[in-house]
Write a protein that holds these residues in place. Structure first.
Motif, short mmCIF file in Angstrom:
data_model
loop_
_atom_site.label_atom_id
_atom_site.label_comp_id
_atom_site.label_asym_id
_atom_site.label_seq_id
_atom_site.Cartn_x
_atom_site.Cartn_y
_atom_site.Cartn_z
N PHE A 1 -5.54 2.18 1.43
CA PHE A 1 -4.65 2.90 0.52
C PHE A 1 -4.79 2.35 -0.90
O PHE A 1 -4.85 3.11 -1.88
CB PHE A 1 -3.19 2.73 0.97
CG PHE A 1 -2.81 3.59 2.15
CD1 PHE A 1 -3.74 4.43 2.75
CD2 PHE A 1 -1.53 3.58 2.66
CE1 PHE A 1 -3.39 5.22 3.82
CE2 PHE A 1 -1.18 4.37 3.73
CZ PHE A 1 -2.11 5.19 4.33
N LEU A 2 -4.84 1.00 -1.01
CA LEU A 2 -4.98 0.39 -2.34
C LEU A 2 -6.34 0.73 -2.96
O LEU A 2 -6.45 0.95 -4.16
CB LEU A 2 -4.81 -1.12 -2.23
CG LEU A 2 -3.42 -1.61 -1.80
CD1 LEU A 2 -3.42 -3.12 -1.59
CD2 LEU A 2 -2.37 -1.22 -2.83
N VAL A 3 -7.40 0.77 -2.12
CA VAL A 3 -8.72 1.18 -2.62
C VAL A 3 -8.67 2.60 -3.16
O VAL A 3 -9.27 2.94 -4.19
CB VAL A 3 -9.80 1.05 -1.53
CG1 VAL A 3 -11.13 1.62 -2.01
CG2 VAL A 3 -9.98 -0.40 -1.12
N ALA A 4 -7.92 3.49 -2.47
CA ALA A 4 -7.76 4.86 -2.94
C ALA A 4 -7.11 4.88 -4.32
O ALA A 4 -7.52 5.62 -5.22
CB ALA A 4 -6.93 5.67 -1.95
N GLY B 1 0.82 -1.21 0.00
CA GLY B 1 0.00 0.00 0.00
C GLY B 1 0.85 1.26 0.00
O GLY B 1 0.58 2.21 -0.75
N GLY B 2 1.89 1.28 0.84
CA GLY B 2 2.73 2.47 0.90
C GLY B 2 3.46 2.75 -0.39
O GLY B 2 3.51 3.91 -0.86
N PHE B 3 4.03 1.72 -1.01
CA PHE B 3 4.78 1.91 -2.26
C PHE B 3 3.85 2.33 -3.40
O PHE B 3 4.22 3.15 -4.25
CB PHE B 3 5.54 0.64 -2.63
CG PHE B 3 6.60 0.27 -1.64
CD1 PHE B 3 7.18 1.24 -0.83
CD2 PHE B 3 7.00 -1.06 -1.46
CE1 PHE B 3 8.17 0.91 0.10
CE2 PHE B 3 7.97 -1.39 -0.55
CZ PHE B 3 8.56 -0.42 0.25
N THR B 4 2.62 1.77 -3.43
CA THR B 4 1.66 2.15 -4.47
C THR B 4 1.29 3.63 -4.36
O THR B 4 1.29 4.37 -5.35
CB THR B 4 0.38 1.30 -4.36
OG1 THR B 4 0.73 -0.08 -4.51
CG2 THR B 4 -0.62 1.69 -5.45
N PHE C 1 -10.17 9.67 -3.85
CA PHE C 1 -8.81 9.30 -3.42
C PHE C 1 -8.54 9.86 -2.02
O PHE C 1 -8.03 9.15 -1.14
CB PHE C 1 -7.78 9.82 -4.41
CG PHE C 1 -6.35 9.55 -4.00
CD1 PHE C 1 -5.75 8.35 -4.31
CD2 PHE C 1 -5.62 10.50 -3.27
CE1 PHE C 1 -4.45 8.10 -3.91
CE2 PHE C 1 -4.33 10.26 -2.88
CZ PHE C 1 -3.72 9.05 -3.19
N ILE C 2 -8.86 11.12 -1.78
CA ILE C 2 -8.62 11.75 -0.48
C ILE C 2 -9.47 11.08 0.60
O ILE C 2 -9.02 10.88 1.74
CB ILE C 2 -8.92 13.26 -0.55
CG1 ILE C 2 -8.07 13.93 -1.63
CG2 ILE C 2 -8.68 13.92 0.79
CD1 ILE C 2 -6.60 13.86 -1.38
#
Length: 816
Positions: A253-256, A56-59, A211-212
């Motif tokens: 995060f990935l859903v965002a 999630g963080g790297f994406t 996204f936010i």
């Protein structure tokens, strides 16, 4: 598929807070029950950290860097750096925990603190009203992103080496757990994470970007997980619940990231464009707007000096940006004596309530650099900035629009003058059936003035027409958007008839009407005469049918024997000849009947006309105005009926009073026709020409009547804007003379060509062109008596040509 995707994300948003509540509720239950079962399989923690927190963080880091490269604010880069720091710290801590717990906890704690700081910096940058300028403005954005992410990676390398060598105080002791230093770090980064999540939630409130939303929610869940994990020993249920919360936040995060991809595809945008729009630099967007706007955009300070002068302003006024910026706005665009007035009007237009969009606009006469003046529309907006009060003025050249409006006003006046001058009625209704216009005749019909009806609802003003055919036709025309024409009797005075034409439009309907009472009365009289004639024809037809049936019976009886058949044949031949003669006599009697009927009708008509004229002479002006009008109507009707009877009489005489054919010099016949038409030719300024005409075998009187009718029609159906021109020519072909009469009149519509030579058929109303509809039928009968043919060719609006033929007879000479 797109609808299904939107529905899925909408459903996810609706239930997105439920996992947080479940985690908190589960944590409370575990804490109360005090479950302390330890579950820490080998490699499970590093694998889960790698998949969820690292993935999630790297994406997010990649997406944020891409957005920054394509024009987003530095907030995007700071958010990406925070996500990258969180992913690297979780990755390193997971793989190093089993071998060196203190090093793993140290790296994770300091890394999480760095991530929290970067997230907070990103949120504070996003809430600034005026973002700071980039200190590295001259470097490409791609290079800045690479250097920033590389710096974070180098920081973690240095951090790992320092933790391994023991440069940091202890964060974790195996026998005791977390040290006070660790708790201080945890407290700081939790405060920072929750603050960042709340600020991102505030940013979503204004931007409505999915996204936010998902990112702020994911950050909040990770903060909850980071709160729960240190409260228990690594591996027990409460610790695992904290880890699950962190993994769930990373999944958000990935859903965002997925939401950005879906929205970009749904809107037909590139991913980079969509990401750039989320964190677009306001100054860049503002400059793009100013440069691309077709209207002039000008910014003015408190002193009235120009701060911004758009390219459209350069084109509109002729001053370059270098000339305009810093100069007095009023002195640039207005004459000296109007400069102060201009600024006062701008301030006044903005002081009026801005909730009414049309109130902060003003129309003024402005001046270009070359001294030319023009009409402009100014939209003014005033705002306060740290450097003072600014006026934003948008200027549009409306010279052409004003000219068009003036032309439209003149055009409407011309149309109104025309509608007031005609002898027919006209009125217009809007979409709510309120009067928007009516001419004086329409108002006078109901005993009012136009001003008494303008703005009033038609159905409320005249409720007696509701439910009638009139209402039905008006509503049907408006509903279908089609022109509707109909005729009906007056509702208040059934003796009157009116013809209506309803024209629908986007603004409502327009209704044009005529008084057709006289025409209807004439049609009724003609219909009765036609019915009577039809009845007589049917009676004669019945007699002939009966005769034929009797004849057939006699023929059948005489077939019984050959000898009887021969005798019957002779008798039948005699009977057939008798019946043929009887039929000829019957047809002759029918023609004679039409002649006698027309002739005998004249006598009572002369009496009506004579006595009416006596009434007119003796009592004209002695009775009221209506009586005088009624007498005029009777005289006019009698005159037209006289003309119709005379035409019918002439039509019947073609077959009964014709003269034997003789050599006829058409030059003499033409001269006679011209004498008869002299008055009509002079009144209309007509020009009648002809080729040298031949001598033919014909009835000179009927040929003169034929030419006279055709030339008279050519003069009658003329164009209003030019005098009629008629030319007669001929040629000889295949044993017959072919004559043509060509004019430059209004022509004949294609729909009327088939009925052109029929009795009583007229293309135009009597009010437009006088006549009875018998003239061309008479022409056809004359030509057919001469064993010829007659037809017409026409182009509507460009004139007509009538052709007729007469067979060539012996001894005919062509005059040279």
């Amino acid at each position: 598929m797109r609808i299904k995707t939107r529905f899925t994300f909408s459903l996810l948003k609706r239930f997105s807070f439920i996992p947080i509540l479940l985690i908190i509720a589960t944590a409370v239950i575990i804490y109360i029950i005090d479950i302390r079962t330890i579950y820490e399989p080998y490699l499970l923690l590093p694998i889960l950290n790698t998949i969820f927190i690292g993935g999630g963080g790297f994406t997010i880091a990649f997406i944020a860097a891409l957005a920054y490269v394509f024009g987003a604010k530095r907030q995007a880069l700071l958010l990406g750096g925070g996500a990258l720091a969180l992913g690297i710290s979780a990755l390193l801590a997971g793989w190093m925990f089993s071998d060196s717990p203190n090093v793993a906890v140290t790296i994770f704690s300091i890394g999480a603190l760095l991530a929290a700081v970067l997230h907070l910096l990103g949120t504070t940058q996003s809430t600034k009203k005026y973002p700071a300028r980039h200190s590295l403005k001259r470097f490409p954005r791609q290079s800045i992103a690479i250097l920033f992410y590389s710096g974070i990676a180098i920081f973690f390398i240095i951090l790992s080496l320092a933790a391994i060598r023991g440069f940091f105080p202890l964060f974790f002791v195996a026998a005791e757990g977390y040290t006070p230093t660790r708790w201080v770090i945890i407290t700081v980064y939790l405060i920072l994470f929750f603050t960042s999540a709340s600020l991102y939630a505030r940013l979503y409130y204004f931007s409505k970007e999915s996204f936010i939303y998902w990112y702020s929610l994911g950050l909040a869940i990770i903060a909850v997980g980071l709160t729960l994990a240190p409260l228990a020993t690594p591996g027990d249920p409460l610790n695992w619940l904290g880890r699950i919360a962190q993994y769930l936040g990373s999944a958000y995060f990935l859903v965002a990231a997925v939401s950005v991809l879906k929205e970009a595809r749904a809107k037909g945008m590139g991913l980079a464009q969509k990401l750039g729009n989320i964190w677009r630099e306001p100054a860049i967007s503002y400059r793009m707007l100013v440069n691309m706007a077709r209207d002039a955009i000008i910014s003015i300070d408190d002193e009235g000096n120009v701060l911004v002068w758009s390219p459209a302003a350069e084109r509109l006024f002729g001053y370059s940006q270098n000339e305009a910026i810093g100069s007095s706005f009023a002195s640039l665009v207005a004459a000296d004596e109007q400069a102060d007035s201009l600024m006062i009007q701008l301030d006044y237009s903005n002081d009026i309530n801005n909730d009414m969009a049309d109130k902060n606009q003003v129309e003024l006469e402005l001046r270009r650099k070359n001294g030319e003046t023009f009409t402009a529309e100014l939209s003014v907006s005033v705002g306060d900035t740290p450097s003072g009060r600014l006026r934003m003025v948008i200027i549009r050249d409306i010279t052409e629009r004003k000219r068009t409006e003036e032309e439209l006003i003149k055009s409407n006046k011309r149309i109104t003058d025309i509608l007031e001058s005609i002898n027919d009625g006209f009125f217009a209704l809007d979409n709510d059936w309120n009067y928007t216009y009516l001419n004086k005749l329409s108002a006078a019909k109901v005993g009012l003035e136009p001003k008494d009806l303008i703005g009033q609802n038609f159905w409320k003003r005249f409720p007696h027409v509701i439910g009638t055919a009139f209402e039905k036709n008006l509503r049907e025309a408006k509903l279908k958007g089609e022109v509707k024409r109909f005729e009906m009797q007056s509702i208040r005075n059934p003796a009157e008839w009116h013809g209506f034409s309803v024209f629908p439009s986007a603004e409502g309907i327009s209704v044009y009407w005529q008084d057709i009472t006289e025409r209807k009365q004439a049609e009724e009289a003609l219909r009765k005469a036609h019915d009577e004639l039809e009845l007589r024809v049917q009676e004669r037809t019945t007699e002939l049918v009966a005769t034929n049936e009797a004849l057939q019976a006699e023929i059948t009886q005489r077939k019984q024997a050959e000898e009887a058949l021969r005798r019957a044949y002779d008798e039948l031949e005699i009977r057939v000849q008798e019946r043929t003669a009887e039929l000829a006599r019957s047809n002759a009697e029918l023609e004679q009947f039409a002649y006698i009927a027309s002739h005998d009708l004249q006598e009572p008509l002369r009496m009506v006309s004579g006595f009416t004229q006596i009434l007119a002479r003796r009592y004209k002006g002695k009775l009221d105005k209506s009586a005088d009008e009624f007498i005029d109507y009777i005289v006019d009707g009698a005159t037209r009926m006289q003309r119709m009877i005379e035409d019918l009489l002439a039509y019947s005489r073609v077959g009964t009073r014709g003269k034997p054919f003789e050599p006829t010099n058409l030059e003499d016949v033409f001269s006679q026709a011209m004498v008869n038409l002299k008055i009509a030719i002079e009144e209309n300024g007509a020009v009648v020409t002809h080729d040298p005409l031949p001598t033919v075998m014909a009835d000179p009187t009927q040929i003169a009547q034929l030419l006279q009718n055709l030339i008279s029609n050519a003069i009658k159906f003329r164009k209003r804007e030019e005098p009629p021109c008629v030319h007669i020519s001929f040629k000889r072909e295949k044993g017959e003379w072919l004559f043509s009469v060509q004019d430059n009149g209004i022509g004949i519509s294609p729909e009327f060509m088939d009925d052109l030579f029929q009795l009583f058929q007229r293309e135009h109303a009597t009010s437009e062109y006088s006549g009875t509809g018998i003239g061309l039928a008479t022409c056809k009968k004359i030509v057919e008596r001469h064993s010829g043919r007659i037809w017409a060719e026409s182009v509507q609006g460009r004139g007509s040509t009538f052709y007729f033929t007469i067979p060539v007879g012996r001894g005919e000479l062509q005059k040279s």
